[in-house]
Design a protein around this motif. Structure first.
Motif, short mmCIF file in Angstrom:
data_model
loop_
_atom_site.label_atom_id
_atom_site.label_comp_id
_atom_site.label_asym_id
_atom_site.label_seq_id
_atom_site.Cartn_x
_atom_site.Cartn_y
_atom_site.Cartn_z
N ALA A 53 0.83 -1.39 0.07
CA ALA A 53 -0.47 -0.18 -0.11
C ALA A 53 1.22 1.11 -0.12
O ALA A 53 2.23 1.22 0.84
CB ALA A 53 -1.16 -0.15 1.07
N VAL B 158 -3.10 0.31 -3.80
CA VAL B 158 -2.70 -0.99 -2.90
C VAL B 158 -1.86 -1.83 -4.56
O VAL B 158 -2.95 -1.24 -5.76
CB VAL B 158 -3.79 -1.76 -2.72
N LYS C 253 -6.83 2.71 -3.17
CA LYS C 253 -6.14 2.27 -1.86
C LYS C 253 -8.04 2.48 -1.22
O LYS C 253 -8.65 3.10 -1.26
CB LYS C 253 -5.93 2.71 -0.95
N ALA D 129 -4.51 -1.66 4.86
CA ALA D 129 -4.76 -1.65 3.45
C ALA D 129 -3.79 -2.90 2.50
O ALA D 129 -4.38 -3.10 1.23
CB ALA D 129 -4.88 -0.41 3.06
#
Length: 446
Positions: A122, A142, A191, A200
């Protein structure tokens, strides 16, 4: 690197800010070394220690290729493929890098005498290569771990069928357990705004893998009302499969190895739990040369006690050799055994009579294509599925984090902070988070 971290921590996400930051010539990364590939030769798998093979060091920042993005990584996570890489099993990953390096000029970058590991991240996009239009510097992202070339027609129905399909950070270099990472732009996803960086980062690989394996038409295609036996139901993969079964109207039967892990499953909402340690199942004899069908039968009886007399429609398999014979046996007539891994061994054995005479199916599943990964990430973003992060380490302690996973000392996922200086940062929608706070922290509070 400090300038990058400061910009991210400031909350500024303007493209101009990040485009104006000079890219460092080196960055810190978790690596394994090619000249150490034989360091554990002669040791049993359980005795191989990732703390000895994983190094945290400065490595050169590679050139960015067309279609790629350079991401400033705030946090990453440990997956079992990092354990495999660190103990050089079943083979050294340097063979993957060498073969990839022979495919193109840009692929040559990956063939180094070190391997930057990690298949989750992330962070914030820092640069994009030629041809990238969807993602801009400053975007919070991400990444999923499917790396594809898509020059072959075979990959255009399901990208997992691309002959050049690889797992980023395992079969490619420049992975996510680092301050910077290189990914293809079609690995990026938004994200979730209600999660911290480490939260995340943690679902990517396992959430996408569980989604394809259990939900997708390419896997078991679970439906409302299915009974699903989930091995390792509180672990990295199993914790997502358990949540998906519950969210999808199925009934998970959770197999765990301790009362503490049983409690985690109950906290997720599961009611049917089998503690295999308490039951004392011994599917193999002591020297591992033969299986005991009476133990399969005992497991099947336990399942029927919990379900009111029903066998399971789906077996969510990933332990492999240790459990596969039992998995084939306990699936109902016409049922499905779906497998994505073999953490206890690759050479599976089962009694084929229980497969062919009962019209069962064994389905193979490996990671996920971009659409499946995107849909799995949306479940996280919508609060239908939650991260299962239990513990977070600093990058300096990545070897200990990998050892936790190697020895099954963890619950859910183990995170690693890279650029982020501390846990809990990166939440940009606290109101949304407040609706799911207890679910997000289920595994931390175990």
């Amino acid at each position: 690197m400090d300038q990058i971290r400061e910009a991210i921590l400031s909350g500024d996400r303007t493209e101009q800010t990040y485009a104006g930051i000079e890219v460092p010539t080196t960055y810190r990364a978790a690596t394994v070394h090619k000249d150490e590939a034989l360091m554990f030769e002669g040791l049993a798998s359980r005795d191989k220690d990732p703390r000895k093979s994983l190094h945290v060091e400065q490595v050169p920042t590679p050139e960015l290729a067309p279609g790629e993005a350079l991401v400033a990584v705030m946090a990453s996570a440990i997956n079992y493929n990092t354990v495999w890489t660190s103990i050089f099993e079943p083979v050294s990953t340097f063979g993957f890098l060498e073969r990839y390096g022979r495919t193109s000029e840009f692929a040559k970058r990956h063939d180094r005498d070190y391997h930057v590991v990690g298949s989750d991240l992330a962070g914030v996009v820092l640069r994009v290569g030629p041809g990238v239009t969807k993602w801009k510097p400053g975007t919070e992202v991400v990444a999923h771990c499917l790396s594809v070339e898509l020059e072959d027609a075979a990959g255009h129905d399901d990208t997992m069928m691309d002959p050049q399909q690889r797992i980023w950070g395992f079969e490619t270099n420049f992975g996510g357990l680092a301050e910077l990472a290189i990914v293809k732009a079609n690995q990026l996803m938004p994200k979730p705004t209600h999660l911290s960086w480490e939260e995340a980062a943690s679902p990517g690989l396992v959430n996408s893998t569980a989604y394809r394996q259990l939900i997708s038409r390419n896997g078991a295609h679970m439906k409302l009302g299915d009974r699903v036996l989930i091995w390792g139901a509180s672990g990295g993969l199993g914790s997502y499969a358990t949540q998906m079964a519950l969210a999808g109207g199925a009934t998970p039967i959770c197999v765990v190895s301790s009362p503490e892990k049983a409690a985690i499953c109950r906290a997720m909402g599961a009611e049917l739990i089998i503690d295999r340690s308490a039951e004392g199942y011994r599917f193999w004899n002591e020297d591992g040369t033969a299986q005991n069908p009476k133990e399969w039968q005992r497991l099947g009886k336990k399942i029927r006690e919990l379900t009111g007399g029903h066998d399971v429609d789906i077996v969510f398999e990933h332990p492999g050799r240790e459990t596969f014979g039992a998995s084939v046996y306990v699936a109902r007539k016409g049922g499905t055994i779906v497998t994505c891994a073999s953490t206890s061994g690759y050479m599976h054995e089962y009694d084929n009579r229980y497969l062919w005479m009962n019209l069962k199916r064994i389905v193979s599943s490996h990671f996920a294509n971009y659409r499946e990964a995107w849909e799995a990430n949306e479940l996280i973003d919508r609060g239908l599925i939650h991260p299962t992060l239990s513990r977070t380490y600093r990058l300096e302690d990545v070897g200990t984090a990998a050892l936790d996973v190697h020895r099954n000392l963890h619950q859910g996922k183990v995170g690693v902070l890279t650029l982020s200086p501390e846990e809990g940062l990166g939440v940009s929608n606290p109101e949304k988070r407040a609706r799911f706070e207890s679910e997000i922290n289920r595994f931390r509070n175990a």
